[in-house]
Write an enzyme that holds these catalytic residues in place. Structure first.
Site, PDB file in Angstrom:
ATOM      1  N   ASP A   9       0.818  -1.220   0.000  1.00 40.90           N
ATOM      2  CA  ASP A   9       0.000   0.000   0.000  1.00 40.90           C
ATOM      3  C   ASP A   9       0.854   1.274   0.000  1.00 40.90           C
ATOM      4  OD1 ASP A   9      -2.881  -1.017   0.204  1.00 40.90           O
ATOM      5  OD2 ASP A   9      -1.850  -2.167   1.760  1.00 40.90           O
ATOM      6  N   ASP A  50      -0.865  -2.691  -4.323  1.00 43.52           N
ATOM      7  CA  ASP A  50      -1.069  -1.244  -4.326  1.00 43.52           C
ATOM      8  C   ASP A  50       0.259  -0.487  -4.255  1.00 43.52           C
ATOM      9  OD1 ASP A  50      -3.773  -1.534  -4.633  1.00 43.52           O
ATOM     10  OD2 ASP A  50      -4.351  -0.732  -2.686  1.00 43.52           O
ATOM     11  N   ASN A  85      -5.768  -3.903  -5.768  1.00 43.51           N
ATOM     12  CA  ASN A  85      -6.974  -3.451  -6.465  1.00 43.51           C
ATOM     13  C   ASN A  85      -6.825  -2.068  -7.085  1.00 43.51           C
ATOM     14  OD1 ASN A  85      -6.886  -2.707  -3.666  1.00 43.51           O
ATOM     15  ND2 ASN A  85      -8.966  -1.931  -3.820  1.00 43.51           N
ATOM     16  N   HIS A  86      -6.013  -1.204  -6.472  1.00 42.54           N
ATOM     17  CA  HIS A  86      -5.886   0.154  -7.000  1.00 42.54           C
ATOM     18  C   HIS A  86      -5.172   0.207  -8.346  1.00 42.54           C
ATOM     19  CE1 HIS A  86      -7.190   3.308  -4.093  1.00 42.54           C
ATOM     20  NE2 HIS A  86      -7.362   2.225  -3.366  1.00 42.54           N
ATOM     21  N   HIS A 150      -3.388  -9.675  -1.482  1.00 43.87           N
ATOM     22  CA  HIS A 150      -3.994  -8.346  -1.356  1.00 43.87           C
ATOM     23  C   HIS A 150      -5.501  -8.498  -1.206  1.00 43.87           C
ATOM     24  CE1 HIS A 150      -3.676  -3.934  -1.820  1.00 43.87           C
ATOM     25  NE2 HIS A 150      -4.925  -4.047  -2.230  1.00 43.87           N
ATOM     26  N   ASP A 181      -3.693  -4.190   1.648  1.00 42.26           N
ATOM     27  CA  ASP A 181      -5.035  -3.669   1.373  1.00 42.26           C
ATOM     28  C   ASP A 181      -5.575  -2.915   2.580  1.00 42.26           C
ATOM     29  OD1 ASP A 181      -7.171  -2.939  -0.104  1.00 42.26           O
ATOM     30  OD2 ASP A 181      -8.238  -4.837  -0.023  1.00 42.26           O
TER      31      ASP A 181
HETATM   32 MN   LIG Z   1      -4.300   0.334  -0.593  1.00 47.61          MN
END
Ligand SMILES: [Mn+2]
Length: 428
Positions: A9, A50, A85-86, A150, A181
């Site tokens: 992240d 991420d 996911n980003h 993630h 995440d």
């Molecule tokens: Mn994130």
């Protein structure tokens, strides 16, 4: 003994508060982790997704990332990662590009063995597609096995992924799940497996109050105390200071009391969040924000929690809700582009399934015509409230959510949103 840094992240490329300084902060935090990895001579850096804030990082963010990864590679430290996911794109992933350049290894269902540990990867998978997962992982002959994944796993906040199911259905017996995440760092034990989040490396939202950091994970079969030893230690990162000021105003108190409270803190180069509750006189958020930046803050945001109470008497006639919406829109001093978005969302001539495409097309059309940048400036249609409305007050919560679901942010009057950084797709 095998020692790895577990991070995730990092959200490189995030222009939080539309600030180029903040954008650099996210890359700097990644660099700080890599600095520690090199100084410490760890055996690998494991990234749980991420790495980028969105699926279309700009060239400068890509180049910055590549140069940081190259330093790691020069030090002979492998970078093992999964896709979050980003940053996930429908085609190939950015991680594949780095792998092609020899700067990263994308983890999957085959083991990647570093010293005593075998690493596997599980990219982010949307809830709707999780039933299809079979958690089939190829065998390994290392002392330890770790799954890098993630998603929002039990037993931590916002969880929607059952950790025990993953562990039970997996062919491999995992000693640790190294996760990304959830931006809140935490560690727990589930069915004899360590489950841990290192948290984000820079605050991606004002709700991330505690200090940022990463994990140092040690797999040591020869350690005193038994042969099953996996140790997870947390290390702090020196990141952008965030200052949280809460002011409860009493009857008769106002802006000067807010300033007084703000002045009690060290504001130098900090992101300052001021929250006003209680009673007292009206306070102009923009004035307090300007005061804080004059006192040395990098960015200041004021949230007046009393506003909803104060505006208690909203005059809405339900005879014609469309009229009420139109009146309110007139007061909001929206830019022409923002009106495009508003119309596309509300108009019943645009079917729901086409809203995303329609918004994207309309914004792109405006961005294509350079002369039309004025369309992104707020207009003075409101009676008097547009003067001090520089986007500061009503945008103060825009970064609270990690989901970027607020279309208002994308059409903010800040000049940064007109230079092509904002991709509407990511905001809808
Ligand atoms: Mn994130």
């Amino acid at each position: 003994m095998t020692r790895v840094i577990h991070t995730g992240d990092t959200h490189i490329g995030y222009s939080q508060y539309h600030s180029p300084v903040r954008r650099q902060d996210f890359l700097d935090a990644f660099e700080a982790v890599v600095d520690d990895a090199v100084d410490d001579g760890v055996d690998a850096v494991v990234h749980a997704g991420d790495l980028f804030h969105d699926r279309r990082p700009e060239l400068r963010d890509l180049m910055g990332t590549i140069s940081v990864l190259r330093r790691l590679d020069d030090a002979g430290i492998p970078f093992l990662a999964v896709v979050g996911n980003h940053e996930s794109t429908r085609g190939g992933q950015w991680l594949d590009l780095f792998e092609r350049l020899g700067l990263a290894t994308r983890l999957g269902d085959e083991p990647v063995v570093v010293g005593e540990a075998a690493f596997y990867g599980l990219d982010h998978v949307p809830v709707s597609r999780r039933d299809d997962l079979d958690y089939a992982f190829a065998d390994h002959d290392a002392e330890y096995a770790a799954l890098v994944a993630h998603g929002l796993f039990e037993p931590f906040g916002y969880a929607d992924w059952d950790t025990e199911t993953v562990l039970t259905e997996s062919d491999v017996n995992f000693d640790a799940m190294l996760l990304g995440d959830n931006h809140t760092p935490d560690t727990a034990e589930v069915a004899d497996t360590w489950v841990t989040y290192p948290g984000s490396t820079e605050r991606a939202s004002a709700s991330e109050r505690e200090g940022r950091g990463y994990n140092l994970v040690v797999f040591d079969a020869d350690a005193a105390g038994g042969d099953d030893r996996v140790e997870i230690r947390r290390r702090a990162l020196d990141t952008r200071p965030f200052v949280f000021v809460s002011v409860e105003l009493r009857e008769g108190e106002g802006e000067s009391r807010v300033r007084e409270r703000v002045r009690e803190y060290d504001l130098a180069e900090a992101v300052v969040h001021v929250e006003i509750t209680g009673e007292g006189d009206p306070v102009t958020p923009a004035a307090v924000e300007e005061f804080a930046t004059d006192e040395g803050a990098l960015i200041a945001r004021v949230t007046d929690r009393r506003e909803t109470d104060a505006d208690g008497e909203v005059d809405v006639s339900f005879a014609d809700p469309e009229d009420a919406v139109r009146d309110r829109l007139d007061e909001m001093a929206l830019s022409t582009a923002a009106r495009d978005v508003e119309r596309a969302v509300r108009e019943d001539t645009v079917p729901d399934a086409n809203v995303r495409e329609t918004v994207k097309r309309r914004v792109e059309e405006r961005l294509d015509e350079e002369a039309d940048l004025d369309a992104f400036e707020p207009v003075d249609s409101g009676p008097g409230d547009s003067e001090e409305n520089d986007g500061g007050d009503d945008q103060s919560n825009a970064d609270e959510s990690d989901a970027e679901s607020d279309p208002a942010e994308a059409t903010d009057s800040d000049p940064a949103s007109t230079d092509g950084q904002v991709s509407m797709e990511d905001y809808l």
